[in-house]
Design an enzyme around this catalytic site. Sequence first.
Site, PDB file in Angstrom:
ATOM      1  N   ASP A 146      71.349  28.584   7.153  1.00 52.55           N
ATOM      2  CA  ASP A 146      70.201  29.472   7.519  1.00 52.55           C
ATOM      3  C   ASP A 146      69.404  29.021   8.700  1.00 52.55           C
ATOM      4  O   ASP A 146      69.999  28.354   9.706  1.00 52.55           O
ATOM      5  CB  ASP A 146      69.442  29.703   6.238  1.00 52.55           C
ATOM      6  CG  ASP A 146      68.694  31.103   6.372  1.00 52.55           C
ATOM      7  OD1 ASP A 146      67.838  31.331   7.222  1.00 52.55           O
ATOM      8  OD2 ASP A 146      68.908  31.709   5.408  1.00 52.55           O
ATOM      9  N   HIS A 219      62.551  31.726   7.318  1.00 51.50           N
ATOM     10  CA  HIS A 219      63.739  32.565   6.738  1.00 51.50           C
ATOM     11  C   HIS A 219      64.467  31.371   5.731  1.00 51.50           C
ATOM     12  O   HIS A 219      64.612  31.639   4.662  1.00 51.50           O
ATOM     13  CB  HIS A 219      64.656  33.209   7.509  1.00 51.50           C
ATOM     14  CG  HIS A 219      65.639  34.096   6.963  1.00 51.50           C
ATOM     15  ND1 HIS A 219      66.843  33.652   6.410  1.00 51.50           N
ATOM     16  CD2 HIS A 219      65.493  35.416   6.814  1.00 51.50           C
ATOM     17  CE1 HIS A 219      67.374  34.745   5.861  1.00 51.50           C
ATOM     18  NE2 HIS A 219      66.535  35.809   6.144  1.00 51.50           N
ATOM     19  N   SER A 540      68.533  39.692   2.204  1.00 55.52           N
ATOM     20  CA  SER A 540      68.373  38.265   2.480  1.00 55.52           C
ATOM     21  C   SER A 540      67.787  37.295   1.201  1.00 55.52           C
ATOM     22  O   SER A 540      68.025  36.082   1.072  1.00 55.52           O
ATOM     23  CB  SER A 540      67.404  37.688   3.652  1.00 55.52           C
ATOM     24  OG  SER A 540      68.213  38.006   4.705  1.00 55.52           O
TER      25      SER A 540
END
Length: 758
Positions: A146, A219, A540
């Site tokens: 990620d 994220h 996600s």
Amino acid sequence: MLFFFFTWFLFIQDVGSTSVERSTYIVHMDKSLMPKAFTSHHGWYSSTVDSLKPTIPIVTTTSSQYSTTPPRLIYTYNNVAHGFCALLSQDELESLKKSLGFVSAYNDKQIKLRTTHTPEFLSLNPSTGLWPASDYGKDVIVGLVDSGVWPESLSFRDDGMRTSPIPAKWKGTCEVGQEFNASMCNSKLIGARYFNKGLIGARPNITISMNSARDTDGHGTHTASTAAGNFVESASFFGYAEGIARGLAPRARLAVYKIFWDEGAHESDFLAGIDQAVADGVDILSLSFGYDWDVPFYENTIAIACFGAMESGVFVSHAGGNTGPGYLSIFDSIPWTTTVAAGSIDRSFAGMLTLGNGLSFTGWTMFPASALVEKLPLIYNKTISSCDSVELLKNVYSAIVICVDKGYDVFNQLRVISMSNVAAAIFISNEIFETTSDFPWPGVVISSKDGPAVINYAKTSDRPWASMKFKQTMVGTKPAPAVASYSSRGPSRTYTGILKPDLVAPGSLVLAAWIPSNSVAMIGSNIYLSNDYTMLSGTSMACPHVAGVAALLKGAHPEWSPAAIRSAMMTTANPLDNTNNPIRDLGNNLTFASSLAVGSGHIDPNRALDPGLVYDTPPQDYVNVLCYMNYTQKQILTVTRSNRYNCSTPSPDLNYPSFIALYNNNSAIHTFQRTLTNVGDGVATYNAEVIAPTGSKVTISPMTLIFDRIYDQKSYTMSIEYESGLNETTRYGSLVWVDTNRTHTVRSPIVLTPVVTY
Ligand SMILES: *[C@@H]1O[C@H](CO)[C@@H](O)[C@H](O)[C@H]1NC(C)=O
Ligand SMILES: *[C@@H]1O[C@H](CO)[C@@H](O)[C@H](O)[C@H]1NC(C)=O
Ligand SMILES: *[C@@H]1O[C@H](CO)[C@@H](O)[C@H](O)[C@H]1NC(C)=O
Ligand SMILES: *[C@@H]1O[C@H](CO)[C@@H](O)[C@H](O)[C@H]1NC(C)=O
Ligand SMILES: *[C@@H]1O[C@H](CO)[C@@H](O)[C@H](O)[C@H]1NC(C)=O
Ligand SMILES: *[C@@H]1O[C@H](CO)[C@@H](O)[C@H](O)[C@H]1NC(C)=O
Ligand SMILES: *[C@@H]1O[C@H](CO)[C@@H](O)[C@H](O)[C@H]1NC(C)=O
Ligand SMILES: *[C@@H]1O[C@H](CO)[C@@H](O)[C@H](O)[C@H]1NC(C)=O
Ligand SMILES: *[C@@H]1O[C@H](CO)[C@@H](O)[C@H](O)[C@H]1NC(C)=O
């Protein structure tokens, strides 16, 4: 706003008129043909690239300069792929194609990215079920590929984990880089690496703003803490959703592989990350990104890398994408990964509205501060109640206005209000707020059912007034879960013969760790707030939930294959919501959701611990499907890397825990072959219970399966027969294998849907 929906665009160069510019290619090689003279794959690949001597001056696409340097090797891959990434001109690529061992090559493409309460919502419990059975995922290693990690986050502390040694098989490392040193890893965060050679290779002049595994986006920190964050007391989003934050597998180890950069993301870097993660010894991978367009498996780096990971016994959770709610909106759904759809949680965020006449109402709000809205004048004026221009509101000061939904939605009204002198607003609207935590001005949203009482009081009272309180959290909201409107729907565009997505996990308004350097909320139009935890929405966010549960299952059943873990989660998934009706669809007016949206249903971790039977899937099954798809030998070799597999038994279907049949206007029979493995203890007898999709007849043979011992395998066939004239609708059914005392129910959805043309 879908927060996770960041896009990282590959830097696409202006290609000039000349054909001698260079760009980055991922090249797959047949390693079995490596000449004996080479002792390593690296030597062979670099010699292959060096032999492509430029014959004419080269313009590199990146610097637009003439160059006489040889083509350059950027990465070599040796675990989940065999081959390399290199900067090549078209001519060099053509001559490479004639080299010994060349299999395939394609351009380095772009990739797109795609919780305090969720463990309780999933019924995870310290005293019984999967948490204690797996010791909270102790010693399972979860790899997050990620945007990196914020190592100082409380979620990545190793309290309670320091006494048990890091698993001996771990070969990873804590790579030193900008603002990241080796002491930032610990017994929780056991590895951190970063990959940007592909990005830099394509853009040599680029300045990487944070050249290390440190997350400057948020994220990666959010997804990592969702999967395996440690226990953190009293985390919240400005007072909403307050509670103990922890990941699904709070004692699992974490290793992060940063491939998403503020400057972009290249699949060559992704491939290098997974290649390394598998070599390092991760057990589980969580991938919250993908392609939002059609990519065949042999040019889909994620599919290619995950095939190798699957062969090494690594379970891969893959976000299904946020391109819903249309039919056929799921891209790159890969048969050998677990594809995750997103659902809502039974939690909502409330504000209390009290009127001067004593009536009070619970509304929806996420205003992130403790504004004092006490006994302020309440205004209802039909003209201004559209709340659609600052001009209209210019004479209102320090009062509460009532805004009515007249087609200008609440979030636009809110933005207008936040630029006015209005103290607070009451919005009357039935909009369902699925994903947003963006609420920049004091206000509450009440339903149109409650609206008239408020308007009536404001119109008829002499000096109407109201008060508001914020930061209330309600759990037990019904119906929940509901599938999120943005969640991508099947059939799978790459291969329609396998039902995708596989299952649903919590994805909307998930609270998890965040980085301090990116704001998470606003007040008005210029006050930015930061916080250590934030709420995001998307597949996600659903994906690391499944990775975390997989880590728990791996902890409890170390011998289970990735397919067995997937099967356990799918056959025990719940097709019903907390009202005992089928899961509803937020993308389709809260009607019952189709199996093309929810797959097998919502993940139910404690039941997955003891599924009774599993559908295990040997790698050759997947290859049989690739053969059936008429892929060439080289295309298949690109995915499989080895000649161990062959195409002697092409098949449209594989030993999968769900069924999909595609019909055209003719009557037909589709037959499916399945094998179940007993993972319960000892002797067991299971009977088939079938609900046939309307307009079809389903036959199971045999109807009873008797297993003599653990790991015993039994096969059956299912055929689905229908007459011509089915109209264009999708129909659903199910097959459930139930043991004699109903302790185990092994459920598979059956979908009958029109043949897809697109
Ligand atoms: C890259 O850097 C070189 C050397 O500093 C410079 O000459 C060139 O113009 C730069 N190219 C781009 C595309 O910025
Ligand atoms: C690593 O960085 C932290 C924070 O800057 C610092 O306190 C620590 O001493 C550093 N450790 C090493 C080994 O350099
Ligand atoms: C309602 O607002 C409009 C526009 O500001 C204004 O002209 C009008 O006088 C207001 N009506 C009342 C009853 O206050
Ligand atoms: C959704 O359902 C409501 C109530 O049944 C109906 O009035 C509305 O038209 C529906 N909307 C859509 C888009 O189907
Ligand atoms: C594969 O090729 C055969 C022969 O050309 C054709 O009949 C079949 O429909 C193809 N299969 C698929 C899945 O395209
Ligand atoms: C194909 O693979 C199967 C299973 O590995 C093996 O039994 C068979 O002999 C192979 N066929 C050919 C033609 O290589
Ligand atoms: C199936 O039948 C319907 C109605 O008779 C017709 O409109 C449609 O074109 C047919 N589809 C195919 C694929 O033949
Ligand atoms: C159900 O049957 C299995 C064996 O078939 C047995 O092990 C189990 O104890 C039984 N459970 C109950 C609740 O009777
Ligand atoms: C198709 O058939 C289903 C079930 O028989 C029915 O509910 C639906 O209205 C039909 N749709 C069309 C377009 O004829």
